[in-house]
Design an enzyme around this catalytic site. Structure first.
Site, PDB file in Angstrom:
ATOM      1  N   ARG A  85       0.831  -1.204   0.000  1.00 36.96           N
ATOM      2  CA  ARG A  85       0.000   0.000   0.000  1.00 36.96           C
ATOM      3  C   ARG A  85       0.863   1.251   0.000  1.00 36.96           C
ATOM      4  O   ARG A  85       1.969   1.264   0.511  1.00 36.96           O
ATOM      5  CB  ARG A  85      -0.930  -0.006   1.215  1.00 36.96           C
ATOM      6  N   ASP A 142      -1.565  -7.894  -6.070  1.00 37.85           N
ATOM      7  CA  ASP A 142      -1.617  -7.260  -4.746  1.00 37.85           C
ATOM      8  C   ASP A 142      -3.092  -7.075  -4.394  1.00 37.85           C
ATOM      9  O   ASP A 142      -3.787  -6.273  -5.007  1.00 37.85           O
ATOM     10  CB  ASP A 142      -0.895  -5.916  -4.822  1.00 37.85           C
ATOM     11  N   ILE A 143      -3.565  -7.816  -3.389  1.00 39.52           N
ATOM     12  CA  ILE A 143      -4.974  -7.726  -3.013  1.00 39.52           C
ATOM     13  C   ILE A 143      -5.074  -7.577  -1.503  1.00 39.52           C
ATOM     14  O   ILE A 143      -4.537  -8.392  -0.738  1.00 39.52           O
ATOM     15  CB  ILE A 143      -5.783  -8.931  -3.551  1.00 39.52           C
ATOM     16  N   GLU A 144      -5.744  -6.516  -1.081  1.00 41.86           N
ATOM     17  CA  GLU A 144      -5.828  -6.170   0.337  1.00 41.86           C
ATOM     18  C   GLU A 144      -7.002  -5.221   0.532  1.00 41.86           C
ATOM     19  O   GLU A 144      -7.550  -4.685  -0.446  1.00 41.86           O
ATOM     20  CB  GLU A 144      -4.524  -5.492   0.782  1.00 41.86           C
ATOM     21  N   TRP A 145      -7.403  -5.015   1.768  1.00 44.62           N
ATOM     22  CA  TRP A 145      -8.410  -3.992   2.036  1.00 44.62           C
ATOM     23  C   TRP A 145      -7.800  -2.625   1.794  1.00 44.62           C
ATOM     24  O   TRP A 145      -6.669  -2.366   2.192  1.00 44.62           O
ATOM     25  CB  TRP A 145      -8.904  -4.066   3.482  1.00 44.62           C
TER      26      TRP A 145
END
Length: 257
Positions: free
Chosen positions: A2, A140-143
């Site tokens: 992030r 890239d996968i995230e909240w």
């Protein structure tokens, strides 16, 4: 992966200027790196891993890739795309700069939770060249709690299906299945361990993945977002590869495009 908030960067750079040096020598990370906001690593530390690298985006500004390559960095992942309509403005410069410096590099896509995976995969394919010797692509996968346009929290089963769609499309194009980068909360909230065959890059800045992702295999570990590396101005993410230098050579031979 992030983006580091502007306020954190400003505070970190003020601290750097005040102390008159390039960050602090942090307990438990390799001596060749520093950290602007070090964690007190003990026991299972990043320094116990032989191979380290960085990941970058436009927030790192202009990078001297030749200095980076001489600094003890062994690989770099470069942000390429986000969602289905955004490209990182520094991608081309970083992609080409790392290659000219002889540094193994791969490209990553930041997943937008409010857009179909197939559209996002197509966007990534349209902007990232298929070059022999490149590291595998990364999802890239995230909240993204800071997003102004998407606060969606899809149901876990549906989200895992979307991940599989992205992975399959990208793998067919590049001949390598993407590595999945994610965080402790996103992994747990969506039971990503059920994805099975996927290879993971795990963010854990206050504990070894063996503790924060118990029982989960991984290939890369992001252990700080405030690292200091020669050739990069300000803070940069630092990452460790799971194995030895010989393991790294074998992994690259197996997983490069």
């Amino acid at each position: 992966m992030r983006a580091i908030r502007a306020g954190l960067i400003g505070m970190a750079l003020l601290a750097l200027a005040a102390c008159g040096g390039p960050g602090e020598r942090a307990r438990g990370i390799p001596d060749r790196f520093r950290d602007l906001d070090p964690y007190d690593w003990r026991g299972l530390t990043p320094a116990r891993h032989a191979v380290h690298g960085i990941d970058v985006s436009r927030y790192q500004g202009d990078i001297d890739w030749h200095r980076v390559a001489r600094s003890g960095v062994s690989f770099a992942f470069v942000k390429a795309t986000e969602g289905g309509d955004h490209t990182d403005p520094s991608f081309a410069a970083n992609w080409q700069g790392a290659a000219r410096a002889g540094l193994p590099r791969g490209a990553y896509h930041f997943f937008y939770l409010c857009r179909p995976a197939a559209e996002q995969a197509a966007w990534f394919l349209a902007h990232v060249p298929r070059e022999a010797g490149a590291l595998p692509p990364v999802l890239d996968i995230e909240w993204n709690h800071a997003s102004r346009t998407c606060r969606a929290r899809p149901d876990p089963a549906g989200l895992r299906a979307e991940i599989a769609t992205f992975q399959d499309i990208v793998a067919r194009h590049y001949g390598q299945r993407p590595v999945i980068y994610t965080t402790v909360d996103f992994f747990a909230d969506n039971d990503l361990g059920r994805l099975g065959r996927e290879e993971f890059w795990l963010r854990s800045v206050a504990g070894h993945p063996r503790k924060t992702f118990p029982g989960q295999d991984w290939s890369f570990w992001q252990y700080t977002g405030t690292g200091v590396v020669h050739g990069v101005s300000g803070a940069v993410d630092l990452n460790a590869f799971a194995g030895s230098e010989a393991d790294w050579a074998r992994w690259r031979a197996r997983r490069s495009l």
